[in-house]
Design a protein around this motif. Sequence first.
Motif, PDB file in Angstrom:
ATOM      1  N   ASP A 237      98.654 -57.520  22.702  1.00 40.41           N
ATOM      2  CA  ASP A 237      98.335 -58.847  23.271  1.00 40.41           C
ATOM      3  C   ASP A 237      98.038 -59.881  22.183  1.00 40.41           C
ATOM      4  O   ASP A 237      97.616 -60.999  22.482  1.00 40.41           O
ATOM      5  N   LYS A 238      98.209 -59.491  20.931  1.00 37.91           N
ATOM      6  CA  LYS A 238      97.992 -60.374  19.769  1.00 37.91           C
ATOM      7  C   LYS A 238      96.546 -60.907  19.700  1.00 37.91           C
ATOM      8  O   LYS A 238      96.296 -62.053  19.343  1.00 37.91           O
ATOM      9  N   GLU A 239      95.601 -60.061  20.071  1.00 41.61           N
ATOM     10  CA  GLU A 239      94.189 -60.422  19.957  1.00 41.61           C
ATOM     11  C   GLU A 239      93.584 -59.806  18.706  1.00 41.61           C
ATOM     12  O   GLU A 239      92.636 -60.341  18.143  1.00 41.61           O
ATOM     13  N   VAL A 240      94.153 -58.667  18.280  1.00 41.76           N
ATOM     14  CA  VAL A 240      93.551 -57.867  17.211  1.00 41.76           C
ATOM     15  C   VAL A 240      94.631 -57.466  16.223  1.00 41.76           C
ATOM     16  O   VAL A 240      95.790 -57.314  16.595  1.00 41.76           O
ATOM     17  N   LYS A 241      94.249 -57.317  14.962  1.00 41.92           N
ATOM     18  CA  LYS A 241      95.176 -56.752  13.981  1.00 41.92           C
ATOM     19  C   LYS A 241      94.390 -55.921  12.968  1.00 41.92           C
ATOM     20  O   LYS A 241      93.155 -56.075  12.864  1.00 41.92           O
ATOM     21  N   LYS A 242      95.129 -55.103  12.247  1.00 44.34           N
ATOM     22  CA  LYS A 242      94.478 -54.332  11.184  1.00 44.34           C
ATOM     23  C   LYS A 242      94.115 -55.305  10.076  1.00 44.34           C
ATOM     24  O   LYS A 242      94.936 -56.144   9.711  1.00 44.34           O
ATOM     25  N   TRP A 243      92.897 -55.222   9.586  1.00 42.81           N
ATOM     26  CA  TRP A 243      92.518 -56.073   8.450  1.00 42.81           C
ATOM     27  C   TRP A 243      92.838 -55.330   7.154  1.00 42.81           C
ATOM     28  O   TRP A 243      93.619 -55.795   6.329  1.00 42.81           O
ATOM     29  N   PHE A 244      92.254 -54.150   6.984  1.00 41.40           N
ATOM     30  CA  PHE A 244      92.575 -53.356   5.796  1.00 41.40           C
ATOM     31  C   PHE A 244      92.191 -51.906   6.042  1.00 41.40           C
ATOM     32  O   PHE A 244      91.524 -51.585   7.042  1.00 41.40           O
ATOM     33  N   GLY A 245      92.603 -51.044   5.120  1.00 42.62           N
ATOM     34  CA  GLY A 245      92.227 -49.621   5.190  1.00 42.62           C
ATOM     35  C   GLY A 245      93.272 -48.796   5.911  1.00 42.62           C
ATOM     36  O   GLY A 245      93.861 -49.249   6.899  1.00 42.62           O
ATOM     37  N   ASP A 246      93.528 -47.596   5.398  1.00 46.63           N
ATOM     38  CA  ASP A 246      94.509 -46.719   6.043  1.00 46.63           C
ATOM     39  C   ASP A 246      93.811 -45.597   6.791  1.00 46.63           C
ATOM     40  O   ASP A 246      94.122 -45.315   7.936  1.00 46.63           O
ATOM     41  N   HIS A 247      92.842 -44.941   6.092  1.00 44.86           N
ATOM     42  CA  HIS A 247      92.053 -43.908   6.765  1.00 44.86           C
ATOM     43  C   HIS A 247      90.948 -44.664   7.517  1.00 44.86           C
ATOM     44  O   HIS A 247      90.181 -45.400   6.921  1.00 44.86           O
ATOM     45  N   HIS A 248      90.854 -44.562   8.828  1.00 46.85           N
ATOM     46  CA  HIS A 248      89.967 -45.385   9.644  1.00 46.85           C
ATOM     47  C   HIS A 248      90.167 -46.870   9.325  1.00 46.85           C
ATOM     48  O   HIS A 248      89.308 -47.511   8.686  1.00 46.85           O
ATOM     49  N   PRO A 249      91.315 -47.435   9.723  1.00 47.74           N
ATOM     50  CA  PRO A 249      91.543 -48.855   9.421  1.00 47.74           C
ATOM     51  C   PRO A 249      90.444 -49.749   9.990  1.00 47.74           C
ATOM     52  O   PRO A 249      89.852 -49.430  11.018  1.00 47.74           O
ATOM     53  N   ARG A 250      90.184 -50.843   9.292  1.00 47.34           N
ATOM     54  CA  ARG A 250      89.248 -51.857   9.801  1.00 47.34           C
ATOM     55  C   ARG A 250      90.081 -52.856  10.594  1.00 47.34           C
ATOM     56  O   ARG A 250      91.020 -53.436  10.050  1.00 47.34           O
ATOM     57  N   TYR A 251      89.710 -53.034  11.862  1.00 44.70           N
ATOM     58  CA  TYR A 251      90.422 -53.990  12.708  1.00 44.70           C
ATOM     59  C   TYR A 251      89.600 -55.261  12.826  1.00 44.70           C
ATOM     60  O   TYR A 251      88.374 -55.231  12.851  1.00 44.70           O
ATOM     61  N   GLN A 252      90.313 -56.377  12.928  1.00 50.49           N
ATOM     62  CA  GLN A 252      89.644 -57.663  13.122  1.00 50.49           C
ATOM     63  C   GLN A 252      90.275 -58.381  14.305  1.00 50.49           C
ATOM     64  O   GLN A 252      91.415 -58.081  14.684  1.00 50.49           O
ATOM     65  N   SER A 253      89.522 -59.292  14.868  1.00 52.71           N
ATOM     66  CA  SER A 253      90.084 -60.148  15.908  1.00 52.71           C
ATOM     67  C   SER A 253      90.822 -61.277  15.190  1.00 52.71           C
ATOM     68  O   SER A 253      90.327 -61.830  14.212  1.00 52.71           O
ATOM     69  N   ILE A 254      92.020 -61.609  15.670  1.00 52.14           N
ATOM     70  CA  ILE A 254      92.885 -62.558  14.946  1.00 52.14           C
ATOM     71  C   ILE A 254      92.250 -63.949  14.880  1.00 52.14           C
ATOM     72  O   ILE A 254      92.382 -64.658  13.891  1.00 52.14           O
ATOM     73  N   ASN A 255      91.526 -64.350  15.919  1.00 49.51           N
ATOM     74  CA  ASN A 255      90.938 -65.698  15.952  1.00 49.51           C
ATOM     75  C   ASN A 255      89.424 -65.690  15.800  1.00 49.51           C
ATOM     76  O   ASN A 255      88.750 -66.570  16.325  1.00 49.51           O
ATOM     77  N   GLY A 256      88.908 -64.709  15.106  1.00 51.74           N
ATOM     78  CA  GLY A 256      87.451 -64.591  14.978  1.00 51.74           C
ATOM     79  C   GLY A 256      86.959 -63.594  16.007  1.00 51.74           C
ATOM     80  O   GLY A 256      87.505 -63.501  17.112  1.00 51.74           O
ATOM     81  N   MET A 257      85.912 -62.852  15.638  1.00 49.18           N
ATOM     82  CA  MET A 257      85.470 -61.732  16.487  1.00 49.18           C
ATOM     83  C   MET A 257      85.046 -62.191  17.883  1.00 49.18           C
ATOM     84  O   MET A 257      85.210 -61.473  18.861  1.00 49.18           O
ATOM     85  N   ASN A 258      84.496 -63.404  17.999  1.00 55.90           N
ATOM     86  CA  ASN A 258      84.050 -63.839  19.325  1.00 55.90           C
ATOM     87  C   ASN A 258      85.233 -64.015  20.291  1.00 55.90           C
ATOM     88  O   ASN A 258      85.069 -63.843  21.507  1.00 55.90           O
ATOM     89  N   ALA A 259      86.413 -64.334  19.741  1.00 58.92           N
ATOM     90  CA  ALA A 259      87.594 -64.521  20.608  1.00 58.92           C
ATOM     91  C   ALA A 259      87.940 -63.225  21.333  1.00 58.92           C
ATOM     92  O   ALA A 259      88.419 -63.249  22.474  1.00 58.92           O
ATOM     93  N   LEU A 260      87.693 -62.086  20.699  1.00 60.12           N
ATOM     94  CA  LEU A 260      87.972 -60.798  21.350  1.00 60.12           C
ATOM     95  C   LEU A 260      87.033 -60.617  22.555  1.00 60.12           C
ATOM     96  O   LEU A 260      87.457 -60.164  23.624  1.00 60.12           O
ATOM     97  N   ALA A 261      85.769 -61.005  22.361  1.00 58.81           N
ATOM     98  CA  ALA A 261      84.811 -60.891  23.479  1.00 58.81           C
ATOM     99  C   ALA A 261      85.267 -61.778  24.642  1.00 58.81           C
ATOM    100  O   ALA A 261      85.228 -61.366  25.806  1.00 58.81           O
ATOM    101  N   LYS A 262      85.717 -62.993  24.328  1.00 58.30           N
ATOM    102  CA  LYS A 262      86.155 -63.916  25.394  1.00 58.30           C
ATOM    103  C   LYS A 262      87.376 -63.341  26.120  1.00 58.30           C
ATOM    104  O   LYS A 262      87.489 -63.433  27.342  1.00 58.30           O
ATOM    105  N   TYR A 263      88.274 -62.732  25.355  1.00 53.10           N
ATOM    106  CA  TYR A 263      89.473 -62.123  25.952  1.00 53.10           C
ATOM    107  C   TYR A 263      89.057 -60.962  26.877  1.00 53.10           C
ATOM    108  O   TYR A 263      89.569 -60.825  27.980  1.00 53.10           O
ATOM    109  N   LEU A 264      88.086 -60.151  26.438  1.00 56.73           N
ATOM    110  CA  LEU A 264      87.652 -59.012  27.259  1.00 56.73           C
ATOM    111  C   LEU A 264      86.924 -59.471  28.526  1.00 56.73           C
ATOM    112  O   LEU A 264      86.919 -58.774  29.534  1.00 56.73           O
ATOM    113  N   ALA A 265      86.325 -60.663  28.447  1.00 57.01           N
ATOM    114  CA  ALA A 265      85.530 -61.148  29.589  1.00 57.01           C
ATOM    115  C   ALA A 265      86.395 -61.795  30.670  1.00 57.01           C
ATOM    116  O   ALA A 265      85.905 -62.049  31.776  1.00 57.01           O
ATOM    117  N   LYS A 266      87.675 -62.019  30.330  1.00 54.05           N
ATOM    118  CA  LYS A 266      88.533 -62.854  31.192  1.00 54.05           C
ATOM    119  C   LYS A 266      88.511 -62.476  32.676  1.00 54.05           C
ATOM    120  O   LYS A 266      88.351 -63.334  33.514  1.00 54.05           O
TER     121      LYS A 266
END
Length: 217
Positions: free
Chosen positions: A74-103
């Motif tokens: 859904d283009k809300e999240v992407k891998k930021w860095f790391g291969d073993h246990h990658p760190r994921y980030q929200s593409i538009n800032g972490m709060n945007a992921l919360a807003k998307y989940l609350a929809k």
Amino acid sequence: MRRVGIVGAGITGLIAAAELKKAGIEVFLLDKSKSVGGRMATRRVEDGRADHGAQFFTVRSNEFQQDVNKWIGDKEVKKWFGDHHPRYQSINGMNALAKYLAKNLCVYVNRKVQAIDFQNGRYQLYTEENEIFEATDIIFTPPSPQVMEILNNSKLQADKSILKTLKFSPCLVAIVKLYEEVLYGDHGQLTNPSSAIQRIVNDQQKGISKTPSLVYI
Ligand SMILES: Cc1cc2nc3c(=O)[nH]c(=O)nc-3n(C[C@H](O)[C@H](O)[C@H](O)COP(=O)(O)OP(=O)(O)OC[C@H]3O[C@@H](n4cnc5c(N)ncnc54)[C@H](O)[C@@H]3O)c2cc1C
């Protein structure tokens, strides 16, 4: 009919609500803030943006990985860095992921739960705004000192022994706006640069800010 009331619309409350909804259970969330997200917090800094709570998340279960794969699709999240246990980030800032989940969830913001009671087979959640919400079950998601406050205000007898064992340490977060671009490694973050600082993140390098801003945690 079960109707679950969740106190707090941070990532815990939002994911719990989505799971309950998926299982066909009626659920609503109450949050004291004017928006959802809690510590998944993003702030505007003039033309830029800065995540000043959680910076990334990791995945430790197959179930969660399936959710994250959907968020990536859904283009809300992407891998930021790391291969073993990658760190994921929200593409538009972490709060945007919360807003998307609350929809598609029933969320009441600006509702501070002050106390609870149990009468006639249902819980009552009393808010500072003088409303009463009824639920068959309650899930508390605020940090334990805030849950203790609600329970201490309530007539209901609750076992607080486990809550009392949880300790929270304060931390300061500084957001620094820069007038020149800087580069921090490949991904825009320094881990443990000093004993007092856990992390410095460059939100421009992270890709969430047009202008250079640094977050010190
Ligand atoms: C600076 C910082 C950096 C962090 N970095 C990371 C990281 O990089 N990776 C990571 O995985 N984690 C990180 N964390 C931890 C992560 O942010 C939290 O574990 C997570 O966001 C907690 O989510 P939660 O939903 O459990 O609680 P919260 O996000 O605290 O949500 C609780 C909600 O309850 C609401 N609430 C409280 N009291 C009441 C009340 N009486 N009535 C109604 N609502 C109420 C609050 O408004 C809030 O929205 C970081 C935390 C901080 C502070």
